[in-house]
Design a protein around this motif. Structure first.
Motif, short mmCIF file in Angstrom:
data_model
loop_
_atom_site.label_atom_id
_atom_site.label_comp_id
_atom_site.label_asym_id
_atom_site.label_seq_id
_atom_site.Cartn_x
_atom_site.Cartn_y
_atom_site.Cartn_z
N GLY A 176 0.78 -1.15 0.10
CA GLY A 176 0.04 0.10 0.15
C GLY A 176 0.94 1.22 0.03
O GLY A 176 2.11 1.28 0.04
N PRO A 177 0.11 2.64 0.11
CA PRO A 177 0.87 3.62 -0.12
C PRO A 177 1.70 3.90 1.27
O PRO A 177 2.83 4.82 0.97
CB PRO A 177 -0.28 4.72 -0.16
CG PRO A 177 -1.34 4.12 0.43
CD PRO A 177 -1.05 2.75 0.21
N ASP A 178 1.62 3.43 2.17
CA ASP A 178 2.59 3.47 3.49
C ASP A 178 3.55 2.67 3.45
O ASP A 178 4.40 2.53 4.46
CB ASP A 178 1.81 3.67 4.68
CG ASP A 178 0.87 4.98 4.83
OD1 ASP A 178 1.13 5.97 4.28
OD2 ASP A 178 -0.33 4.75 5.12
N SER A 179 3.66 1.81 2.59
CA SER A 179 4.67 0.67 2.57
C SER A 179 6.04 1.18 2.62
O SER A 179 6.56 2.05 1.93
CB SER A 179 4.42 -0.34 1.61
OG SER A 179 5.52 -1.37 1.41
N VAL A 180 6.73 0.63 3.48
CA VAL A 180 8.19 0.53 3.48
C VAL A 180 8.81 -0.47 2.53
O VAL A 180 8.24 -1.10 1.90
CB VAL A 180 9.15 0.40 4.78
CG1 VAL A 180 8.39 1.47 5.81
CG2 VAL A 180 8.88 -1.12 5.25
N SER A 181 10.07 -0.15 2.13
CA SER A 181 10.85 -1.33 1.16
C SER A 181 10.96 -2.40 2.15
O SER A 181 11.33 -2.44 3.26
CB SER A 181 12.19 -0.57 0.84
OG SER A 181 12.90 -1.59 0.19
#
Length: 604
Positions: free
Chosen positions: A135-140
């Protein structure tokens, strides 16, 4: 109005001159600005908008557009000042407006997001990191060390533990993490570096942090800009958490400008190799020109000035050590309405000095940065990376007339630079006329041998501050002059700068020098006749180079008594004629270009 709200408004007022100069600055692909929040708070102060509108506009600015989905999005340095504003004025904001603010800051979480949120406890056990892997808040999701945790999350945890060690364990600041608790850090796609938020349960706060720092401004961390940005943002926001624990963000120290200066300082304290703050004192990370809101660009605007004035606090760290700020904040914790400069006024006498003197020295360090660094180690540790400072006037010869100086606002200064010409000689003396409030004078001598020498003086309750020196114009390449106002409350007015040299004496009105000679005078030796010792007295109305020799009646020099610089004043030089025969002798003074000769008699 509650005292804390009055102090918050007063703190905003002190920042207006800085705000008016704040431009939008672009760093590569992302525009970075700190000015919009200031400007909204300014509009509130000027009565153009009410407190509720000011609170809502700040929150909309930060949250209405979501994260950094587009490369053209404007990026804000820190969102905590908006949180501070809402916190300080919460009792004047309607419940419906507070609900809107809450909706902006904490939009409803989708069921899918709630299910995918993961947590990681830092190695120290002090921090709980919340993150997403889709999703848009995902970290690598890269996990090079194969520990089952994304490397980015490991990095955040490492920086949180390091910030805690430096700020709480090493320096002794108040621990913002209640015993038995963990401190929450939430990783999200934001339009700012980070934010420290209250939880409603004092002294607890939590931090929201950008989830990848891609396309953020340049810094100097050896592992890359993203790593450096994580490090300094965690150090910055954790210092905001400490501020809240110590004084609940009460103004003036808890208002935008002092609070951001303090938090930005601790980026440098914890991670000296990142230097993200260069972006806020220069027009670009690698530039040599000063940013328009920095002290280097406009020392006359006065401190505090948020991120842009962090160099002011770095001075105190480098001179007295980082632990000075623990002493300062301990006082602020006792008195929530104490400003950082007033706390320093209480702390510095215990360090063997005072605030007025160090305030002037602080500005001398700013003067001696960038292209004005000397050949020795005077000034900031990173002065060669700093920008040059702007000066009010540069003189290509020592001026014969007084220079009128504009009013100096509280905690501000004005800089001047003098390049003496070949005809300028004699001892340097400087005077500043002022309105009898307070003034500081700093002189920075760039000696021809490469050494830097400093003179600092302060004065109050008189109309002139006079500073004589034992340095000659012909022995310097240039002179830096700082006229400073170290008061946090009142301006210094009716200022004029005068410079003395051979043939251009200053009219001294400083009462500290009221009893000093008004002209060169050489007195008859006493006793006379003498056997074998006598004294030779003279008076100087200004600093001068003095040579005194004794000759016999044939004109042969029999003894040199002195050959050096003297400051203005009265002096007595002994002469011992033990090895000389009885007879008439002459003593000859050369004081700068003036010559005086008198006769004396030795009788054995």
């Amino acid at each position: 109005m509650h005292k804390s709200q009055y102090q918050f408004i007063k703190a905003i007022a002190g920042a207006l001159l800085v705000v008016l100069a704040l431009p939008f600055t672009s760093f590569g692909q992302v525009g970075v600005t700190g000015s919009q929040l200031h400007k909204i708070q300014e509009s509130f102060l000027q009565g153009e908008i009410d407190v509720e509108t000011a609170a809502l506009e700040q929150v909309r600015l930060l949250y209405a557009t979501g994260g950094l989905g587009e490369q053209s999005k404007v990026l804000h340095k820190c969102a905590t000042p908006a949180t501070m504003f809402v916190y300080n004025f919460r009792d004047q904001i309607s419940s419906s407006a507070l609900a809107k603010i809450e909706a902006y800051q904490n939009p409803p979480r989708s069921a899918s997001k709630s299910l995918t949120t993961q947590t990681y406890i830092s190695p120290s056990g002090k921090f709980e990191i919340e993150y997403e892997t889709s999703g848009p808040d995902s970290v690598s999701v890269v996990d090079d060390d194969e520990n089952g945790v994304p490397d980015y999350v490991d990095l955040v945890a490492e920086s949180a533990d390091s910030s805690y060690r430096h700020e709480v364990l090493r320096l002794g600041f108040k621990d913002p993490i209640p015993a038995g608790s963990t401190y929450r850090i939430v990783l999200e796609n934001l339009s700012f570096y980070g934010e420290t938020r209250t939880t409603g349960s004092f002294p607890q706060t939590y931090i929201r942090l950008e989830n990848d720092f891609k396309n953020f401004p340049e810094n100097s961390h050896p592992e890359g800009d993203e790593v450096g940005a994580v490090y300094v943002t965690v150090a910055h926001e954790f210092k905001h958490a400490i501020q809240y624990a110590q004084n609940r963000w009460a103004a003036p120290s808890g208002a935008l400008n002092w609070a951001e200066m303090d938090a930005t300082l601790f980026e440098e304290v914890v991670y000296d190799d990142v230097n993200d703050y260069y972006n806020y004192i220069k027009t670009g990370f690698g530039a040599s020109t000063p940013y328009s809101s920095s002290i280097f660009f406009a020392p006359q605007n006065g401190t505090p000035g948020a991120y842009y004035h962090v160099s002011w606090m770095i001075f105190y760290s480098e001179v007295f050590g980082d632990d000075i700020w623990q002493e300062v904040w301990a006082l602020i914790e006792e008195d929530n309405f104490l400003s950082i400069d007033d706390a320093l006024r209480q702390v510095l006498p215990g360090r063997g000095t005072d605030f007025p003197i160090t305030f002037v020295q602080n500005h001398l360090w700013h003067f001696a940065s960038g292209s004005r660094i000397g050949l020795d180690d005077y000034g900031f540790a990173e002065k060669s990376e700093y920008p040059f400072s702007n000066v009010d006037t540069m003189f290509n010869t020592v001026p014969l007339q007084k220079k009128e100086v504009n009013t100096i606002r509280p905690l501000a200064a004005r800089y001047f630079e003098v390049y003496p010409s070949s005809g300028d000689n004699g001892m340097i003396d400087i005077a500043v006329d002022f309105d009898s409030s307070q003034v500081g004078l700093g002189l920075l001598f760039y000696m021809k041998d490469g050494e830097m020498k400093e003179r600092v003086a302060t004065g109050e309750g008189k109309s002139q501050l006079y500073v004589p020196t034992d340095i000659a114009w012909e022995n310097i390449d240039r002179l830096g002059v700082v006229i400073a106002n170290y008061s946090g409350e009142t301006s210094t007015r009716s200022l004029a700068l005068a410079m003395g040299k051979n043939g251009n004496a200053i009219t001294v009105r400083d009462p500290e020098y009221a009893d000093l000679p008004k002209s060169f005078r050489v007195y008859q030796n006493y006793p006379n006749p003498f056997n074998p010792t006598t004294n030779i007295d003279f008076e100087l109305p200004r600093s001068a180079f003095v040579e005194l020799d004794v000759y016999d009646i044939t004109g042969r020099k029999v003894q040199e008594l002195t050959s050096r610089f003297y400051q203005l004043g009265s002096y007595s030089i002994p002469f011992n004629a033990q090895g000389l025969s009885s007879g008439i002798y002459f003593y000859r003074f050369q004081i700068d270009d003036a010559i005086f000769t008198k006769k004396m008699t030795l009788v054995k």
